[in-house]
Design an enzyme around this catalytic site. Structure first.
Site, short mmCIF file in Angstrom:
data_model
loop_
_atom_site.label_atom_id
_atom_site.label_comp_id
_atom_site.label_asym_id
_atom_site.label_seq_id
_atom_site.Cartn_x
_atom_site.Cartn_y
_atom_site.Cartn_z
N SER A 1 59.25 12.08 42.35
CA SER A 1 58.18 12.84 42.99
C SER A 1 56.95 11.99 43.28
O SER A 1 56.10 12.38 44.07
CB SER A 1 57.81 14.04 42.12
N HIS B 1 51.03 14.00 38.85
CA HIS B 1 50.95 13.80 40.30
C HIS B 1 49.48 13.75 40.73
O HIS B 1 48.59 13.94 39.90
CB HIS B 1 51.68 14.95 41.01
N ASP C 1 49.02 19.83 35.78
CA ASP C 1 49.70 18.64 36.28
C ASP C 1 48.72 17.48 36.25
O ASP C 1 47.80 17.41 37.07
CB ASP C 1 50.20 18.89 37.71
#
Ligand SMILES: *[C@@H]1O[C@H](CO)[C@@H](O)[C@H](O)[C@H]1NC(C)=O
Ligand SMILES: *[C@@H]1O[C@H](CO)[C@@H](O)[C@H](O)[C@H]1NC(C)=O
Ligand SMILES: *[C@@H]1O[C@H](CO)[C@@H](O)[C@H](O)[C@H]1NC(C)=O
Length: 455
Positions: free
Chosen positions: A174, A427, A424
């Site tokens: 990702s 990311h 998160d």
């Protein structure tokens, strides 16, 4: 505990030991691995996690100490030798020094990003922080300033022109997608691409065409680069990696790719069983299975070696040329519990010297840089192949303010601040610090093309 790998010093450990004694004995060794695992479970299997004491351990309990790999000093000719062989006047002028983009500082920049979630439709939901109501926007106004040179603002038109008629691919996990989406958004500010291919759960395989410059950009999901079976609710509860076999889901397309950006790392922290030469080599965090714990550092090294060897061999065989980048490890920034309000609460970059690249972050980066250098040496005589590490670990480490945190979901506090909320801190918000990764990417491509720009 001075070794670079937490598992190096383990003598033949008794796997017959009960799980709990195994667990507590190696708790400190696995803390750094467990939180990312919890986190990735959260991303890919958003189920409630069992409450275990490890949920409460702060990630800052890193115990690894690894020497950081300093960049090699610029090659210098000994003055005496040079003058002995030829008069200085006859020497060609020295090539301008290659800029080291890895060390520097973040400075305020009024200019702000080239795009936002309104102007670009390609930002994954969980990273679309502005659209999700993140209230502070100061994180958008910073520019990376390397110590010895200037990093220009990304010029989309330069990228498009340098890669006219070329096929570019981002391959990995990702983080590869995060970087790809940043690039697509920046390029979209001058040239709207057409999405020409999409496949796989969560659009893990996609391709865009920039008609004006006849360029394609693709993304391939391949979190290990080598062949692997990802854990799933129906399959194994750990990953399986085949370290001597490149993943054909992307490698089969090498015949028509001109540039490949590889980006992996975080998936190597998961529990996994490793295979090599047709038999099991060992595992990482697989209590209950009859395999030797070997950690994941050497595994990452082997996977990169297999991948880069395949890249070189196939480029040679095709008679074409390939340019490749390996994006180095992107550090995460959990300051406390991953599910508590304020898991990555900072709203400003770290200042120089405030935070050092160390522990697992440093070790993962070091392995990637070393494998890139080894492959460059392997391919030295082969002009059809160019490779560089896109060394973003340090500049990214200095951006604890760049993650979505709770804004991975839209308006997480719409009905009041909750005690527990998913965060998160791995990311990056788009727009955000990843845009700088692509700025450096473009500068290296410009250098490869003789420094030409279109300005
Ligand atoms: C996005 O950018 C456009 C064009 O620069 C601007 O008009 C718009 O207000 C921005 N939207 C947000 C949410 O910032
Ligand atoms: C577009 O690029 C491909 C290579 O990626 C090339 O084969 C093709 O001829 C190009 N098309 C045009 C119209 O230039
Ligand atoms: C575990 O592995 C060892 C060595 O490979 C083997 O001799 C043994 O039979 C295995 N035990 C089980 C329970 O599979």
């Amino acid at each position: 505990m001075g070794g670079s790998s937490p598992f190096k010093d383990r003598s033949n450990s008794q796997h017959s030991a009960s799980f709990s004694s195994f667990f507590w004995r190696y708790l400190t060794y696995t803390v750094y691995a467990i939180l990312p695992i919890a986190l990735f479970r959260l991303y890919f299997y958003p189920l409630p996690l069992p409450q275990s004491p490890t949920d409460r351990l702060p990630l800052s309990d890193h115990i690894l100490v690894a020497p950081s790999l300093s960049s090699p000093p610029p090659a210098e000719k000994a003055g005496g030798d040079a003058t002995a062989e030829a008069p200085p006047l006859l020497l060609p002028p020295p090539a301008p020094p290659v800029c080291d983009y890895t060390n520097g500082k973040w400075v305020h920049d009024k200019a702000g990003p080239l795009y936002n979630g309104t102007t670009c439709g390609t930002i994954k939901d969980g990273q679309n922080c502005i659209a999700h109501g993140r209230p502070d926007l100061e994180y958008l106004y910073w520019r990376w300033e390397p110590h010895q040179c200037h990093l220009p603002r990304f010029q989309p038109i330069d990228f498009l022109q340098l890669l006219r008629n070329k096929n570019v691919a981002f391959v990995g996990d990702s983080m590869a997608r995060n970087q790809l989406e940043s690039l697509i958004c920046m390029l979209s500010s001058v040239s709207e691409p057409t999405l020409v291919y999409t496949n796989g759960e969560d659009n893990k395989f996609r391709k865009w065409h920039f008609a004006g410059h006849n360029m394609t950009i693709s993304v391939y999901w391949s979190p290990f680069l080598v062949k692997g079976v990802e854990k799933s609710s129906s399959g194994p509860d750990h990953n399986e990696l085949y370290l001597d076999t490149v993943d054909e889901r992307w490698a089969a397309d090498l015949g028509w790719l001109d540039m490949v950006v590889l980006s992996v790392g975080h998936w190597f922290l998961h529990p996994a069983v490793y295979f090599e030469g047709g038999s099991a080599l060992g595992c990482h965090y697989c209590p209950g299975l009859n395999h030797t714990e070997i950690g994941f550092y050497d595994v990452l090294r082997k996977a990169l070696r297999t991948t880069l060897k395949a890249l070189i061999a196939r480029t040679r065989a095709s008679g074409r040329s390939t340019e490749a980048f390996v994006t180095t490890f992107s550090p995460s920034h959990f300051e406390g519990d991953w599910d508590k309000f304020g898991a990555c609460p900072k709203t400003k970059p770290y200042q120089e010297g405030e935070k050092l690249l160390e522990g697992m972050d440093a070790e993962m980066r070091k392995i990637e840089v070393e494998e890139v250098e080894a492959s460059k040496a392997d391919a030295r005589e082969f002009s059809g192949f160019r490779l560089e590490a896109l060394d973003i670990s340090k500049l990214s480490l200095m951006r604890p303010d760049g993650h979505p945190g709770p804004y991975m979901y839209p308006f997480p506090f719409a009905d009041g601040v909750k005690d527990r909320v998913q965060n998160d801190c791995v990311h990056w918000c788009l727009p955000g610090p990843v845009d700088t990764w692509n700025g450096i990417l473009l500068e290296v491509i410009k250098r490869w093309n003789g420094g030409e720009t279109t300005e």
